[in-house]
Write an enzyme that holds these catalytic residues in place. Structure first.
Site, PDB file in Angstrom:
ATOM      1  N   ASP A  14       0.855  -1.187   0.000  1.00 26.60           N
ATOM      2  CA  ASP A  14       0.000   0.000   0.000  1.00 26.60           C
ATOM      3  C   ASP A  14       0.892   1.238   0.000  1.00 26.60           C
ATOM      4  OD1 ASP A  14      -3.172   0.495   1.198  1.00 26.60           O
ATOM      5  OD2 ASP A  14      -1.749   2.155   1.194  1.00 26.60           O
ATOM      6  N   ASP A 129      -3.275   2.643  -5.984  1.00 22.18           N
ATOM      7  CA  ASP A 129      -2.178   2.747  -5.018  1.00 22.18           C
ATOM      8  C   ASP A 129      -1.954   1.485  -4.182  1.00 22.18           C
ATOM      9  OD1 ASP A 129      -4.420   2.885  -3.431  1.00 22.18           O
ATOM     10  OD2 ASP A 129      -3.632   4.449  -2.133  1.00 22.18           O
ATOM     11  N   GLU A 130      -2.571   0.381  -4.533  1.00 25.85           N
ATOM     12  CA  GLU A 130      -2.279  -0.837  -3.775  1.00 25.85           C
ATOM     13  C   GLU A 130      -2.372  -2.094  -4.626  1.00 25.85           C
ATOM     14  OE1 GLU A 130      -5.839  -2.137  -1.059  1.00 25.85           O
ATOM     15  OE2 GLU A 130      -5.509   0.001  -0.789  1.00 25.85           O
TER      16      GLU A 130
END
Length: 411
Positions: A14, A129-130
């Site tokens: 993350d 974003d992860e």
DNA sequence: TCTGGGGTCCTAGGACCC
DNA sequence: TCTGGGGTCCTAGGACCC
């Protein structure tokens, strides 16, 4: 002699305050300051004659935007993702306000994901974003529970982007997702099954991915607050309260059980565009604004479909009224389409089925039942993509839809 | 000083067909 | 004429996630 199956080793990675961190790369003078990202385009930094930049402050914000991301310095003021910018301004009036720049974030997203794939190719996208990463078969990963690989991943991401991330490594996605939060920012957390009771059970139940506000409230009403409470709850009670499917899942999740594989590719199910108005609009009184807005959304959606190479057979609309009630309508067409005018007509048909007494806050258009353009037998004709040269009347007839006035798109 | 935009999955009822 | 069951498609809403 069969080889023993290696224990699954799954990482969740993350990015730390992703959008805000990307902005800090661009504007290093903001490092350490409270910065929030969100809102429209009208508060971009202005380059001044002396070469310095002038940034907008939260206190001057007027509008309906929400915070997309806040730096850790801003979070110290109690402002966080999802908070309305006007409300945030009351808490942190001097915080710097930056507009979102998705193009830039997508660029950094590609950079960090490519860096990870170069080390471990089995990557599941979970948004910008992860990611989840299957480390099970990575040479050496089993020796130290994945710690060295985890460190290598973090270093590779930093080398590629200048950004830090937090990583959890456990036997499954559920536990790794929880663990990547443990040591944020720039963390690396490993956890094994025999540590669940000690490290997972004290956490609030709503930290589990899949237990949202509604489920958390219903659990609380049963006296279940922590994951440990949930693990200790009578499975029969969970099944009778939440249904067989979700009840069984809750029980398994609380015990840290999750067999979901890391999925490296999936086809999109729907593509949509929506917009929240600057002020609530009335279907009749503000028709002159609403009609072209709907057309613009349809044109944008058609563009998205074309760019991504899909055609849709089910077109739907979404309305949010001033009381925040959401209504959806959809219409399945006789054939796939990616044509803006066909989408616009279908959306218009859907709109006719809604009671438009209340003012509208949001309008959206969605394309579902997608097919890849390449998979349609004859995209020009038999598969239902009517040639754009066809007259609107013919096209309407082909879709069994009445033709109505089509306002010209705004420039 | 209320609450963005883009998604996924699940449920449930009715139509329709065999 | 009535009674069934199963399967698929369509539509609407809702919970949840990033």
């Amino acid at each position: 002699m069969p080889m023993p199956t290696p224990k699954r080793l799954i990482a969740h990675l993350d990015m730390d305050a992703f959008y805000a961190s990307v902005e800090l790369l661009r504007y290093p003078e903001l490092k350490g300051l409270p910065v929030v990202i969100g809102g429209g385009r009208d508060h971009a930094p202005v380059l001044q004659s002396d070469g310095t930049r002038r940034f907008a402050r939260l206190r001057h914000y007027v509008g309906r935007g929400v915070i997309t991301t806040a730096t850790y310095a801003a979070r110290a003021f109690g402002v966080n993702s999802g908070l309305g910018l006007m409300k945030a301004a009351a808490l942190a009036p001097d915080a710097v306000l930056l507009p979102v720049d998705f193009e830039q974030y997508r660029r950094y997203s590609r950079l960090f994901k490519d860096a990870v794939r170069a080390i471990a190719p089995l990557v599941e996208d979970r948004g910008i974003d992860e990611i989840y990463i299957d480390l099970t078969e990575i040479p050496g990963a089993q020796d130290d529970g994945g710690r060295a690989i985890g460190q290598a991943l973090k270093a590779a991401v930093f080398d590629a982007t200048g950004l830090t991330c937090s990583v959890g490594i456990t036997p499954n996605k559920l536990l790794s997702k929880l663990c990547s939060e443990f040591d944020k920012p720039d963390g690396l957390t490993l956890l094994q099954e025999d540590e669940i009771a000690q490290r997972i059970w004290p956490l609030p139940a709503k930290r589990i991915n899949g237990i949202g506000p509604k489920a958390a409230a219903r659990l609380e009403a049963l006296g279940i607050r922590s994951i440990g409470d949930l693990a200790a709850a009578d499975p029969a009670l969970l099944l009778s309260t939440f249904g067989a499917h979700y009840g069984a899942w809750l029980h398994a999740a609380a015990h840290g059980r999750d067999a979901r594989p890391v999925v490296t590719f999936s086809e999109p199910k729907s593509i949509s565009r929506e917009t929240t108005f600057e002020r609530d609009l009335h279907a009749v009184r503000d028709r002159a604004m609403l009609t072209p807005l709907l057309t613009e959304l349809c044109i944008a959606l058609a563009g998205d479909l074309a760019r991504k190479g899909y055609a849709s057979r089910t077109i739907g609309i979404k309305l949010r009224f001033d009381d925040f009630r959401i209504v959806t309508r959809d219409l399945t067409l006789p054939a796939h389409t990616m044509d803006a005018r066909s989408i616009r007509r279908a959306a218009g048909e859907c709109l006719k089925r809604v009671d438009l007494t209340r003012r509208l806050r949001l309008l959206g258009v969605r394309a579902g039942a997608l097919a890849r353009l390449a998979d349609l037998v004859n995209p020009g004709a038999s598969a239902g993509l009517l040639p754009s040269a066809m007259k609107a009347e013919e096209r309407a007839a082909a879709y069994g839809l009445p033709l109505f006035d089509m306002p010209a798109p705004r420039d």
